[in-house]
Each structure stands twice: as structure tokens, then as C-alpha cells.
Design an enzyme around this catalytic site. Structure first.
Site, mmCIF file in Angstrom:
data_model
loop_
_atom_site.group_PDB
_atom_site.id
_atom_site.type_symbol
_atom_site.label_atom_id
_atom_site.label_comp_id
_atom_site.label_asym_id
_atom_site.label_seq_id
_atom_site.Cartn_x
_atom_site.Cartn_y
_atom_site.Cartn_z
ATOM 1 N N ARG A 1 -14.944 -21.461 43.841
ATOM 2 C CA ARG A 1 -14.145 -22.632 44.146
ATOM 3 C C ARG A 1 -14.872 -23.342 45.439
ATOM 4 O O ARG A 1 -14.149 -24.430 46.053
ATOM 5 C CB ARG A 1 -12.873 -22.288 44.611
ATOM 6 C CG ARG A 1 -12.360 -21.055 44.060
ATOM 7 C CD ARG A 1 -11.315 -21.217 43.096
ATOM 8 N NE ARG A 1 -11.040 -19.769 42.439
ATOM 9 C CZ ARG A 1 -10.225 -19.739 41.321
ATOM 10 N NH1 ARG A 1 -9.643 -20.817 40.509
ATOM 11 N NH2 ARG A 1 -9.535 -18.686 40.886
ATOM 12 N N GLY B 1 -7.969 -10.444 41.982
ATOM 13 C CA GLY B 1 -7.878 -9.248 41.294
ATOM 14 C C GLY B 1 -6.447 -8.755 41.072
ATOM 15 O O GLY B 1 -6.362 -7.728 40.498
ATOM 16 N N GLY B 2 -5.640 -9.563 41.248
ATOM 17 C CA GLY B 2 -4.003 -9.281 40.778
ATOM 18 C C GLY B 2 -3.984 -8.640 39.644
ATOM 19 O O GLY B 2 -3.238 -7.776 39.208
ATOM 20 N N GLU B 3 -4.649 -9.151 38.510
ATOM 21 C CA GLU B 3 -4.613 -8.594 37.001
ATOM 22 C C GLU B 3 -5.095 -7.446 36.854
ATOM 23 O O GLU B 3 -4.897 -6.625 35.929
ATOM 24 C CB GLU B 3 -5.650 -9.816 36.140
ATOM 25 C CG GLU B 3 -4.575 -10.936 35.728
ATOM 26 C CD GLU B 3 -4.612 -11.922 36.950
ATOM 27 O OE1 GLU B 3 -5.457 -11.863 37.968
ATOM 28 O OE2 GLU B 3 -3.736 -12.890 36.876
ATOM 29 N N ASN C 1 0.885 -13.741 42.355
ATOM 30 C CA ASN C 1 2.066 -13.144 41.848
ATOM 31 C C ASN C 1 1.848 -11.331 42.134
ATOM 32 O O ASN C 1 0.816 -11.253 42.399
ATOM 33 C CB ASN C 1 2.397 -13.533 40.415
ATOM 34 C CG ASN C 1 1.340 -13.285 39.581
ATOM 35 O OD1 ASN C 1 0.238 -13.367 39.681
ATOM 36 N ND2 ASN C 1 1.497 -12.486 38.499
ATOM 37 N N ASP D 1 4.048 -14.765 36.150
ATOM 38 C CA ASP D 1 2.833 -15.044 36.509
ATOM 39 C C ASP D 1 2.573 -16.329 37.211
ATOM 40 O O ASP D 1 1.570 -17.176 36.997
ATOM 41 C CB ASP D 1 2.008 -14.896 35.287
ATOM 42 C CG ASP D 1 0.411 -15.037 35.756
ATOM 43 O OD1 ASP D 1 0.193 -14.698 36.629
ATOM 44 O OD2 ASP D 1 -0.415 -15.640 34.850
#
Lengths: 144, 573
Positions: free
Chosen positions: B135, B195-197, B263, B305
Site C-alpha cells: 500500500r 495476518g488476521g485470517e 476484525n 469480517d
């Protein structure tokens, strides 16, 4: 043997694989030295049991009793092909949504992957799923 | 000896070839100081959003509604890589820096497009990420700072592109990675983790800009004994998510940075009872110490999410006859939030729905805490439908603020919904761990809707919507630029177009069809007295995946061509 889950570390038998999917992820084990080749996720294989009559003629010779094995490393960018698209009955990569048809040498059905998943020829030895030959192509994703 | 001489001769020849270009860059390069970042020169674009406040505003006014029809490409440069290009070009006194997917950086002469240097990070062989994007990067002193995908903070020499140092931030094998531009203030380089997933515990970490030594690290999920830890139960906090996907904004006066958080993990709230601070929140961190100086949580016990990773814009606005030192956040949950900032806290002012949202029953007018419609909460073993879908009213593409008119421009998506049902997934380090597999995530659209994507303009002082430009055949995935010339620039559509709008009316004044779809925010700069607008076109990641689903739902073309190109435009004489 199972890479993850309740049966992690146990040897995968054809009966462990539900008919028609989803796939189970497994690492190979050296049958003599009993060394599990789990040092790299490039060794991960996706095992799935299908109706043998649904396999294409190119797929069936490398399968045993409907069980097929593919590299679980997506040919796009190397993510693990860990998910199952139940409607389309395809192997599904979580990173960029490529779908592979396990009945047809893991042909790309949808998504950005440039080529199919390499297939791992298998056979059974005393009821144990065993590697019968090398992967049919280069394992791993594209690198820029 | 012979070999050595030959090598020396080769080096001499290469030196002759390389020296003039590098010499130009070195002669032009002016170190980026704190002062320059606090009060950026109009001709430069030194930070991803142009200023610390996150405005995406260029004061340049040479390009106007009167001449924008003559906007023409000056040069273009192919990045040579695919995947989603989400970063704006930065420009410092005629030198342009553009990061690409796979943690690469290209430095160019901003006026001519001539390559100065290129940095290609060698990513580990077994590295894999959900989003291979960048980004942005940060400029400070004579360095360029890169937050690499494999979770290192890298300092490059801005004149040569050579790596000065590289510091490990976290272990990529456990699911941590980085996609944001670092934020630099007062000698500190700050980064946050994605890396939340994969079940990580989010944090922001600061490093000394010169030496690269770590200075502080603040988790976005408090540990035992820290305020907010009581909003978690059991061990859930250890893998509770709250990733920091995007760069924080900064108020140099209050000396506070503002970060958005992702989230919670797994996605279904019933698997982690409690409010789960500081997930889906804005947090204020002191850049000197990392101390948290305030927070505002958009949705407690998150279950849709709806990340809120986009940092709020730092804007002072009028409300009921007084000036409020504010924060403005068009949230993924579909509400536009006006908040109040101070050294001690973040206060709630108002929340107004800017797209159709059917989850909130109400929002407490004092605290901003929402009450939910129970039937709209997906749970483990219980499917629920909700609007907007997990991509929200606005995902990561940046909104922009024009201080001349007090207007905020939001790249929004409306008339789409989702459904999910959770399941318990075993945690495996570095593997998907959200409680739902991607093929099981439901996405629907209102097939009778007149539009899906749009650019909305809001008057921040009155809290009213001024105009909306709507796309009947596309979503809106492009960050926004607004200028002193009274214009709004954005891409974001699947037809590959880059557009200029009249900031006052929303009318499209100019458009140009690029190589790919644009999902990066544009920037504007000037060299030798000429104003330019630049943008990178390179479709990929979520917009590409969503476009595939929309192909099935609405018959839109599934494939938008990929591959990055940097475009630079100016008004033809």
C-alpha cells in the site's frame, strides 16, 4: 500421513478419505527410515477419494481405487490448496480463488493459476497409500 | 590477472552507463525532514496520502475543471509484475518512488519516467500471502522505508536503492505479513502487521529511523493486566486478530498517531465472548512511547469480517457552532463516523449510514456503541444474512478530504449483502483460521439496483451528502485524490478507466482507459512548474476475486486484465 487435524501424524488410509471429497492434506513419510518429509510445505499433498468412473482416462492410471493425490501447493503463488468448493466439487485455493478439477488431472477450472496441480502417482502397499512415482510436473507457484 | 583486468574494464563501462542517471538523482535528492512532513510543499507528494492527516489532497491548482479535458499521458512505465497494485507514487523534488507487489520499489525521474534504480526483495521460497500487495512506502531523511511481505522493515538508500538495513518484525511462517506503508514521525518508523485470517495477534511496532533498533511495540489486543483485557475470555486474545493492515494518520500538534484495526479471529463472535478490544477500532498511540491514549470501537464482538483498518482522517470541523478537533472515518460497517480527538481520549460525535446496512438496530448517541439485530449475527452453526457484505460500505481504498470546500469523498459500494455460518476450525500456524472457508462465504447483490459502486461527496460540517456519482456496472475500488484545482481523481472501476470529477458537482469531466483496473490512490506533484497527476493501474486481490463472483451474479466480465503500469498525466499545451 495427516499433516493437520485430529489425526495429525497418523498414516492416511483410503478409508480416512470421504468419498467425493473434501481433500485431506498429508505429508509423505519415508517407508524405510520413517522420516516424515514435513520440513517444507512444498511437500504437502492433497489426497481425495472419488468415484473411479468419474476420473478421466489420463487421471485413472495414476490413482488407486479412486484415490488421487496432487501437490497441495497452488501453481499461482504457492498458497496451500486447502479448501473444497462443494458445489463445483473442486479443490480451492484460499489466496486467489483458483479452482482445480481433481477428476481431470487438477485442470484449472477457474481463477488465476497458470497451470494444473502436479499429480503424485500413488499405489497401495499392504493397504497403505504409497508414492508410486515422481510428481508429474514442477511443484510450486510462479515466482517473479 | 587477466580476469581481474577484464572485470575492471567491465565495471568501468558499467560505471559510465550508470553514473549519469544516478548523478541526476543524487543532485536532486533533498532529505525528508520532520518539518517537511508536517508542512509538505505543494509540488511534492512525500507521504501516501500527501499529508499526515490522511487527506489525499494536493493544493496544486494548475489543472482545473476548465482544462482537465486536455489531460494527456506524459509517460508510462510497466512494473513487470502482476497482482493488485495499491500504492500511490511518492515524489520528492522530481524523484518518484513506486512500490509494487512482492515488496519491490522502483525509483524514476518523475518528469521523464527514466529508471533510476529498482529494488527487488528476495522473498523466502516458501513464502505465501493472501495479499501480495504493497500500500506504499515512506520517505525520511535520505532513506526509503519498506514494510516487506515477509515481515521485515527494510531501509533503502533513497539515492541508490541499496539496502542499508533490514530488521525482522515477526516470523512470516506463523501467518504474519505486512502490506502497509510505514509511518515516520520524529525519528520513529512505525509499522503494523497483517495476518488476521491466520490467527495472529496484531500490533504496531516502532523502530529508530537511523539505526533500525526497535523502540516500542504495542499490541492491539491487550494482554493480562492491561486495560481492555477483561473484554476477552479464556485464551482467545492470543490469536484474536486486530491486524493493522493500513498506515496510521498523525496529528503533529497533539503528537498522537491514529491506527485502524482489523476484525477479530476467528470471525464468529460466539467463539470469543466479550467486546474484544481493540478489534475493529481506531486506537491513538503516542509515537514516542507507544502508549495508548484513546480508542473507539466501531463494532463490539465483531462477526461480519468488517475490519476497520483504514485510519481516520484528522479533520477539524464545525458542529453546533463550535470547532471540533475531529477524526472522520467512513467505516466498513457502512456508517460515516465523526469523532473528537484530544490528548486523553477519542470521543463519539455522530454516526450516519452512507450505504444500506441492516445489522445495527441503533447507535447510542452518547457512546457510539451499536445495538444489533440478533438475526443478523452469524454464529457457529447459525447462518445469518447481512448487508453490506464482508467487503463493507468501503474497504481499504482511501477517502479524500478537500480543506478548501470541507468535503469528504468516499469510494463506496452499495446494494450488496453476504451470508455466513461459522464452524470451529483447528488452529494451525500459518493456515487460514477464520471459522469459515472461502467457498462457503455467501455474496449476493440486489439485482434490481441502479448502481453498485459510487463516489460520494459529503459536507463534513453539515454532515450532509452533497452528491454521488454512481456506477451501474462496476464496484468502486479506487482510492481518491482531490486537488486545489477543484477536482476529484479516482479509478476503481472494472472498465479500467481513470476519471476526473468536478469536486463541486460530481460531474465526470475527463476519463482515460488504462491498461488494467486502478485500485491505487492517485497522487499529484509538480516539476519545473508543471502539475502532474500520477496513478498506478494494476487490478488484483479482493477486487479481482469479487469481480469473479459478480460475473456469476450479474454477467459482468469476469476478467479484468492484470499487470501494473505507472501513468503520469499533464495538460497538453
Amino acid at each position: 500421513m495427516f499433516a493437520f487435524g485430529d489425526k495429525e501424524g497418523q498414516i492416511v488410509t483410503p478409508e480416512d478419505l470421504p468419498l467425493g471429497g473434501p481433500q485431506q492434506l498429508a505429508y509423505p513419510m519415508d517407508p524405510v527410515a520413517k522420516i516424515v518429509r514435513n520440513g517444507s510445505t512444498l511437500n504437502l499433498a492433497a489426497l481425495i477419494r472419488l468415484d473411479p468412473t468419474q476420473l478421466t482416462d489420463e487421471t485413472r492410471p495414476l490413482a488407486v481405487d479412486g484415490v488421487v493425490a496432487y501437490s497441495a501447493v497452488c501453481t499461482h503463488q504457492g498458497c496451500t490448496v486447502s479448501m473444497w468448493q462443494a458445489q463445483a466439487k473442486t479443490l480451492f485455493c484460499a489466496c486467489h480463488a483458483t479452482q482445480f478439477d481433481p477428476r481431470d488431472r487438477a485442470r484449472v477450472v477457474d481463477g488465476p493459476a497458470p497451470r494444473r496441480l502436479p499429480m503424485l502417482p500413488i499405489k497401495t502397499v499392504d493397504g497403505v497409500l504409497t508414492v508410486a512415482g515422481e510428481f508429474t510436473g514442477r511443484v510450486g507457484g510462479e515466482r517473479l | 590477472m587477466k580476469t581481474t583486468r577484464a572485470l575492471a574494464a567491465l565495471v568501468a563501462v558499467l560505471g559510465l552507463l550508470v553514473l549519469p542517471v544516478t548523478a541526476v538523482a543524487q543532485a536532486r535528492y533533498s532529505p525528508v525532514t520532520d518539518q517537511r512532513l508536517v508542512t509538505p510543499e505543494p509540488e511534492n507528494w512525500l507521504q501516501i496520502r500527501g499529508n499526515y492527516q490522511g487527506w489525499g489532497y494536493s493544493p496544486l491548482s494548475q489543472i482545473t475543471a476548465g482544462n482537465v479535458r486536455r489531460l494527456t499521458p506524459v509517460w508510462a512505465f510497466s512494473t513487470g509484475v502482476d497482482s493488485g497494485h495499491e500504492a500511490p507514487p511518492l515524489v520528492n523534488n522530481g524523484v518518484m518512488f513506486v512500490p509494487t507487489p512482492y515488496s519491490q520499489v522502483i525509483a524514476l525521474d518523475a518528469k521523464t519516467g527514466k529508471l533510476l534504480w529498482r529494488y527487488k526483495r528476495e522473498l523466502p521460497e516458501d513464502f505465501k500471502a493472501l495479499h501480495n500487495t504493497s500500500r506504499g512506502i515512506a520517505l525520511y531523511g535520505d532513506k526509503v522505508y519498506v514494510a516487506s511481505l515477509d515481515c521485515h522493515l527494510v531501509a533503502l538508500d533513497a539515492k541508490t536503492g541499496k539496502q542499508v538495513w533490514s530488521r525482522k518484525v515477526e516470523d512470516y511462517k506463523t501467518g504474519y505479513y505486512m502490506t502497509l506503508a510505514p509511518l515516520v514521525a520524529k525519528g520513529r518508523v512505525m509499522v503494523g502487521v497483517s495476518g488476521g485470517e491466520f490467527g495472529v495477534r496484531g500490533f504496531v511496532q516502532a523502530f529508530d529511523a537511523q539505526s533500525g533498533e526497535p523502540v516500542w511495540k504495542t499490541y492491539t489486543i491487550p494482554g493480562p493486566g492491561e486495560p481492555g483485557h477483561e473484554t476477552w475470555s479464556g485464551e482467545a486474545w492470543k490469536r484474536g486478530g486486530a491486524s493493522v493492515w493500513l498506515t496510521g494518520t498523525y496529528d503533529p500538534e497533539l503528537e498522537l498517531t491514529y491506527w485502524g484495526t482489523g476484525n477479530a479471529s476467528p470471525w464468529f463472535g460466539d467463539q470469543r465472548p466479550g467486546d474484544n478490544l481493540f478489534t475493529s477500532s481506531t486506537v491513538a498511540l503516542d509515537p514516542a512511547t507507544g502508549m495508548m491514549k484513546g480508542h473507539f470501537q466501531y463494532q463490539w464482538n465483531e462477526s461480519w469480517d468488517w475490519d476497520e483498518p483504514d485510519a481516520p482522517l484528522v479533520i477539524d470541523y464545525q458542529k453546533d457552532g463550535r470547532t471540533i478537533k475531529g477524526l472522520v472515518h467512513p467505516a466498513r460497517n457502512g456508517y460515516l463516523y465523526l469523532l473528537e480527538r484530544s490528548r486523553e481520549r477519542i470521543g463519539f460525535v455522530s454516526a450516519t449510514a452512507y450505504v444500506k446496512q441492516n445489522v445495527f438496530r441503533s447507535v447510542d448517541q452518547q457512546t457510539g456503541r451499536p445495538a444489533y439485530h440478533e438475526e443478523r449475527i452469524p454464529k457457529t452453526g447459525k447462518r445469518a444474512e447481512f448487508c453490506p457484505s464482508l467487503w463493507g460500505g468501503k474497504d481499504w481504498p482511501n477517502a479524500a478530504y478537500n480543506p478548501k470546500t470541507g468535503r469528504l469523498f468516499i469510494p463506496a459500494n452499495d446494494n450488496h449483502c453476504g451470508f455466513m455460518e461459522g464452524k470451529v476450525q483447528q488452529y494451525v500456524a500459518g493456515q487460514w483460521w477464520t471459522g469459515v472457508d472461502i467457498p462457503d462465504i455467501g455474496f449476493t447483490v440486489d439485482k434490481g439496483a441502479k448502481y453498485f459502486g459510487e463516489i460520494q461527496a459529503w459536507d463534513v460540517n453539515s454532515g450532509k451528502r452533497a452528491w454521488s456519482h454512481q456506477y451501474p456496472d462496476s464496484m468502486s475500488w479506487g482510492g481518491v485524490l482531490t486537488t486545489g484545482g477543484g477536482l476529484v481523481f479516482a479509478g476503481g472501476t472494472n472498465d479500467r478507466n481513470f476519471r476526473a470529477f468536478d469536486a463541486g458537482t460530481g460531474k465526470v469531466l475527463w476519463q482515460f482507459t488504462t491498461n488494467s483496473g486502478i485500485i491505487a490512490p492517485p497522487s499529484s506533484f509538480a516539476v519545473d512548474g508543471v502539475q502532474y497527476v500520477s496513478v498506478v493501474s494494476g487490478w488484483g486481490v479482493d477486487p479481482a476475486f469479487q469481480q469473479g463472483l459478480l460475473g456469476d451474479l450479474l454477467g459482468w466480465p469476469k476478467d479484468v486484465p492484470q499487470g501494473g503500469v505507472i501513468w503520469v498525466f499533464a495538460v497538453s499545451k
